[in-house]
Design an enzyme around this catalytic site. Structure first.
Site, PDB file in Angstrom:
ATOM      1  CG  ASP A 146      -1.496  13.871  -1.355  1.00  0.00           C
ATOM      2  OD1 ASP A 146      -2.115  14.308  -0.374  1.00  0.00           O
ATOM      3  OD2 ASP A 146      -0.481  13.138  -1.254  1.00  0.00           O
ATOM      4  CG  ASP A 159       9.353   9.362  -3.549  1.00  0.00           C
ATOM      5  OD1 ASP A 159       8.247   8.854  -3.819  1.00  0.00           O
ATOM      6  OD2 ASP A 159       9.983  10.072  -4.349  1.00  0.00           O
ATOM      7  CB  THR A 182      -9.142   5.642   4.283  1.00  0.00           C
ATOM      8  OG1 THR A 182      -9.524   6.634   3.329  1.00  0.00           O
ATOM      9  CG2 THR A 182      -8.913   4.311   3.600  1.00  0.00           C
ATOM     10  CD  GLU A 190     -14.096   5.462   1.609  1.00  0.00           C
ATOM     11  OE1 GLU A 190     -13.268   4.747   2.198  1.00  0.00           O
ATOM     12  OE2 GLU A 190     -14.986   5.022   0.876  1.00  0.00           O
ATOM     13  CD  GLU A 192      -2.904   1.386   2.231  1.00  0.00           C
ATOM     14  OE1 GLU A 192      -3.126   0.421   2.984  1.00  0.00           O
ATOM     15  OE2 GLU A 192      -3.469   2.488   2.346  1.00  0.00           O
TER      16      GLU A 192
HETATM   17  C1  LIG Z   1      -4.552  12.126   0.838  1.00  0.00           C
HETATM   18  S1  LIG Z   1      -3.549  11.089   1.821  1.00  0.00           S
HETATM   19  C2  LIG Z   1      -4.475   9.560   1.911  1.00  0.00           C
HETATM   20  C3  LIG Z   1      -4.073   8.710   3.070  1.00  0.00           C
HETATM   21  C4  LIG Z   1      -4.841   7.385   3.233  1.00  0.00           C
HETATM   22  N1  LIG Z   1      -4.632   6.503   2.075  1.00  0.00           N
HETATM   23  C5  LIG Z   1      -6.313   7.640   3.451  1.00  0.00           C
HETATM   24  O1  LIG Z   1      -7.104   7.306   2.560  1.00  0.00           O
HETATM   25  O2  LIG Z   1      -6.671   8.139   4.531  1.00  0.00           O
HETATM   26  C6  LIG Z   1      -2.224  10.671   0.707  1.00  0.00           C
HETATM   27  C7  LIG Z   1      -1.005  10.122   1.433  1.00  0.00           C
HETATM   28  O3  LIG Z   1      -0.036   9.707   0.478  1.00  0.00           O
HETATM   29  C8  LIG Z   1       1.258  10.019   0.977  1.00  0.00           C
HETATM   30  N2  LIG Z   1       2.145  10.086  -0.198  1.00  0.00           N
HETATM   31  C9  LIG Z   1       2.021  10.898  -1.275  1.00  0.00           C
HETATM   32  N3  LIG Z   1       2.985  10.673  -2.169  1.00  0.00           N
HETATM   33  C10 LIG Z   1       3.755   9.672  -1.644  1.00  0.00           C
HETATM   34  C11 LIG Z   1       4.916   8.992  -2.107  1.00  0.00           C
HETATM   35  N4  LIG Z   1       5.476   9.305  -3.289  1.00  0.00           N
HETATM   36  N5  LIG Z   1       5.443   8.039  -1.329  1.00  0.00           N
HETATM   37  C12 LIG Z   1       4.886   7.720  -0.131  1.00  0.00           C
HETATM   38  N6  LIG Z   1       3.777   8.320   0.358  1.00  0.00           N
HETATM   39  C13 LIG Z   1       3.219   9.286  -0.393  1.00  0.00           C
HETATM   40  C14 LIG Z   1       1.052  11.324   1.707  1.00  0.00           C
HETATM   41  O4  LIG Z   1       2.062  11.550   2.686  1.00  0.00           O
HETATM   42  C15 LIG Z   1      -0.325  11.127   2.341  1.00  0.00           C
HETATM   43  O5  LIG Z   1      -0.238  10.575   3.639  1.00  0.00           O
END
Ligand SMILES: C[S@@+](CC[C@H](N)C(=O)[O-])C[C@H]1O[C@@H](n2cnc3c(N)ncnc32)[C@H](O)[C@@H]1O
Length: 233
Positions: A139, A116, A212, A215, A64
């Site tokens: 995002d 990342d 989530t 969500e 994930e």
């Molecule tokens: C909008 S949040 C959604 C979090 C979770 N999946 C949820 O539905 O509650 C997007 C998450 O992706 C992480 N993220 C974005 N780009 C990433 C990357 N390249 N590698 C790891 N994490 C990343 C951000 O730090 C953030 O916590």
């Protein structure tokens, strides 16, 4: 720019899909790193990992990306003990929170990166490794001039496909309709993926994805939710 950077596709070279706003960790989250990182964490080294050795068994591996506070990953891994789970997230407090949840149930089938995901996929996950990949509520980068920062891009889904085992499953979900449409456009055009539901179709929410944090936030704002399921072609 290093020589290695120069040889990468444009997206991989320049674009980061996240902005690191490291909120302060609570004492409990900091303690999680002190006490549990050695058990659940994988330090990024930039070299291919032997996950079967890490887990001490040969089991299908589910990844994930961007698990946020980790509630969905905690739930899924607890209800699916026959498979191993790899979580990748850049946001430290979320990683700490998930480690506390995993320690509370003495989980043995989860390992985490705080790094990342694009770099982890490129350098640490060998081709053909993943049985399943999940990216839930990435995002959305709403503004047009920021759309290029979305993690779902042609180059990214090609990289992801190369890391999947034969017939591996990719599950995407978003609450932002323009991103859902963009995901569909990118995935339908990707030669390495086929839509499990038939060309151009969204999926019903599968039972393995619990609601989530992001969500819930989207639903409160009146957004819909779109799930997409693709198999490696
Ligand atoms: C909008 S949040 C959604 C979090 C979770 N999946 C949820 O539905 O509650 C997007 C998450 O992706 C992480 N993220 C974005 N780009 C990433 C990357 N390249 N590698 C790891 N994490 C990343 C951000 O730090 C953030 O916590």
């Amino acid at each position: 720019m290093t020589h290695d950077d120069a040889s990468k596709p444009e997206y991989m070279r320049r674009i980061r899909s996240f902005v690191l706003r490291e909120g302060r960790m609570t004492p409990a989250q900091q303690r999680a790193f002190d006490e549990h990182w050695a058990r659940f964490g994988i330090d990024y080294t930039g070299t291919a990992q032997d996950y079967a050795a890490r887990f001490g068994r040969q089991a299908p591996l589910v990844m994930e990306i961007g698990f946020g506070n980790g509630e969905a990953l905690a739930w899924a891994s607890e209800h699916d003990q026959a498979r191993d789970y790899l979580g990748i997230e850049v946001h430290g407090p979320g990683v700490g929170r998930l480690m506390n949840a995993l320690a509370a149930r003495d989980a043995s089938n989860v390992r985490l990166y705080k790094h990342d995901a694009v770099e982890v996929l490129e350098h640490e996950i060998a081709p053909g490794t993943l049985a399943e990949a999940r990216i839930w509520f990435p995002d959305p980068w709403h503004k047009k001039r920021h759309n290029k920062r979305r993690i779902i891009q042609p180059e990214f889904v090609a990289l992801l496909a190369s890391r999947m085992a034969p017939d591996g499953l990719l599950h995407l979900a978003t609450d932002w309709q323009p991103y859902a449409e963009y995901m569909l456009e990118v995935m339908e055009a990707a030669p390495d993926w086929r839509n499990q539901l038939g060309p151009g179709q969204y999926a019903e929410k599968p039972e393995w994805r619990i609601e989530t944090h992001f969500e819930r936030r989207g639903l409160k704002l009146g957004h819909g939710v779109w799930d997409l399921l693709y198999r490696k072609a």
